[in-house]
Write an enzyme that holds these catalytic residues in place. Structure first.
Site, mmCIF file in Angstrom:
data_model
loop_
_atom_site.group_PDB
_atom_site.id
_atom_site.type_symbol
_atom_site.label_atom_id
_atom_site.label_comp_id
_atom_site.label_asym_id
_atom_site.label_seq_id
_atom_site.Cartn_x
_atom_site.Cartn_y
_atom_site.Cartn_z
ATOM 1 C CG HIS A 131 -9.495 -22.433 16.055
ATOM 2 N ND1 HIS A 131 -8.451 -21.985 15.274
ATOM 3 C CD2 HIS A 131 -9.239 -21.986 17.311
ATOM 4 C CE1 HIS A 131 -7.601 -21.319 16.031
ATOM 5 N NE2 HIS A 131 -8.049 -21.302 17.272
ATOM 6 C CG HIS A 132 -9.522 -18.334 10.644
ATOM 7 N ND1 HIS A 132 -9.356 -18.899 9.402
ATOM 8 C CD2 HIS A 132 -9.825 -17.033 10.412
ATOM 9 C CE1 HIS A 132 -9.566 -17.991 8.465
ATOM 10 N NE2 HIS A 132 -9.851 -16.847 9.046
ATOM 11 C CB ALA A 133 -6.388 -23.670 13.202
#
Length: 484
Positions: free
Chosen positions: A139-141
């Site tokens: 996930h980009h987070a």
């Protein structure tokens, strides 16, 4: 169990969670193709297990403070199971590259489970050349593209013989799950840290008012340029339509040397050549859709890492963005490159990136509900037509359990209303493109991939034609002065 240190998501990381929807997955990843045969599943698990302590985030999941009293926090996952995250499968015979691309697309079409650490890795066997592939999905987070390259040391080695990795004598034990009160306190501590940072900045104003005034002036200019960009939206194109959850994926292999040859012949940077090649491919694709391109300039969202040298390897996102030009109205490839160079030079001299960073700083104080709205504005269809991200990778061979990595292709993400994202990564002399497209909006994704190959070949031919007369002239001059 030990007291858990609660690490609050940054404003940028939290914005990537807020932007995710049923059709807009906010994970990124990569496809790696290695020489075979593949290591055994248990061998791969052991390989990863002995290195996980180097990236503790991979054993952490999200925790949301009650009543949205702060941004989410990272906490140890008490039920962490490596076998859930590392998966094994095989392509059916014949194991073609088309089959592999369809599998990448299918895996990238599924959202990550937010109740677990936000990553997966797939081991793919059955490739027709006897090799194997690894598909990563994060996930980009959790990690941005630049720090993700640094964290590849978890999986990849610089030599065929894996080095000894220092590890703790004690087996990993998750720290206790925080209570609701602890989560609220963790959010408050994170807010206090942000306030402390603001106080430190204020003290800096007192100590060095002239430098501060200059910085404030730059920030104001930057905010003005970001506001201007919002008032001057990207043009409407067939790329910017409603998307679904399903994806297509296409790769394009190139040589880094070819991009350098073009930029050496005509000026600019490798990234300028990348944007020029993408512009040529999109010009051809728009024409194939029956769309006229006179006066049409598309806009690419170009992520820029703001991570300092001493922050390399740190987790979390340190990125801002600029809107790069894609002048599809220019037919002549050299003129197109010069237009891209002029625009990119202007952007670098402008305060656009500074302005984006200032907005991110303001968001650090925003409640989660306001932050969610702000993050959606950052990826508004009005601002850009597609993401084009270029990540520099290592220029030497890497190995997985003694098997050399032959190819690496990045996978970006599709924000709402964007049917195409192009990610580029250099590795060991290669300059490989990964094209992620919406399944329904881009059934002709291959046309764009073919266009990238053709656009680079056209520029390369012109660069070599330009170099040939110069070489002939130099040879003639040397012959004139040579003895008979």
């Amino acid at each position: 169990m030990a007291q858990q240190h609660l690490d609050r998501l940054t404003a940028v990381d939290a914005s990537f969670l807020a932007q995710e929807g049923p059709a807009s997955h906010m994970h990124i990843g990569g496809l790696v193709i290695c020489e075979g045969p593949a290591p055994g599943y248990e061998e791969m698990l052991d390989h990863i297990r002995t290195r996980l302590h180097l990236v503790p985030r991979y054993r952490q999941r999200l925790a949301q403070p009650p009543l949205e009293t702060g941004r989410p926090l990272w906490v140890d996952d008490p039920t962490f199971n490596l076998e859930y995250h590392v998966r094994q499968t095989a392509l059916p015979s014949p194991g073609s590259e088309d089959q592999l691309m369809r599998l990448v697309a299918r895996i990238m079409s599924q959202q990550l489970d937010r109740s677990k650490p936000l990553w997966e890795m797939w081991i793919i066997e059955g490739l027709d050349d006897g090799g194997f592939a690894l598909i990563s999905k994060t996930h980009h987070a959790m990690v941005d593209g630049i720090s993700g390259v640094d964290l590849a040391t978890v999986m990849f080695d610089l030599s065929p013989v894996p080095p000894e990795v220092p590890h703790s004598d004690e087996p990993w034990q998750p720290r206790h799950e925080p209570t609701g009160a602890e989560l609220v306190a963790g959010g408050a501590i994170g807010l206090a840290r942000a306030a402390a940072g603001a106080t430190a900045s204020a003290l800096g104003i007192v100590r060095n008012p002239q430098a501060t005034l200059r910085a404030l002036g730059e920030a104001a200019e930057g905010l003005g340029e970001v506001a201007w960009a919002g008032l001057n939206p990207a043009p409407a194109t067939p790329l910017n339509v409603e998307i679904g959850p399903h994806r297509r994926y296409r790769v394009v292999r190139n040589r880094l040397e070819d991009f350098k040859e073009v930029k050496n012949a005509f000026g600019g940077t490798v990234n300028d050549v990348v944007l020029t090649v993408v512009s040529g491919a999109l010009r051809d694709w728009l024409h194939s859709r029956g769309m006229r391109t006179e006066g049409l300039e598309l806009r690419a969202l170009v992520p820029v890492s703001t991570r300092a040298q001493d922050e390399k390897g740190d987790l979390g996102n340190r990125i801002t963005v600029m809107r790069g030009p894609l002048p599809v109205y220019i037919g002549d490839p050299i003129a197109r490159l010069r237009a891209v160079k002029a625009s990119m030079d202007g952007l670098k001299e402008s305060k656009q990136a500074v302005g984006a960073e200032v907005l991110t700083g303001v968001q650090s104080f925003a409640p989660p509900t306001i932050l969610a709205q702000a993050s959606r504005l950052n990826f508004s269809t009005r601002l850009f037509n597609l993401i084009v991200t270029n990540v520099p990778g290592p220029q030497l061979p890497l190995y997985v359990r003694g098997r050399e990595m032959h190819d690496v292709f990045p996978v970006a993400f599709l924000p709402k209303g964007h049917s195409l994202a192009i990610a580029i990564m250099s590795y060991n002399g290669q300059m490989n493109f990964g094209l992620l497209g919406d399944y329904d909006a881009l059934p002709d994704l291959d046309r764009i991939g073919d266009g990238i190959e053709a656009s680079l070949a056209e520029l390369l031919a012109l660069a070599r034609r330009r170099k040939a007369p110069a070489k002939a002239s130099a040879n003639g001059a040397s012959r004139v002065g040579s003895p008979v």
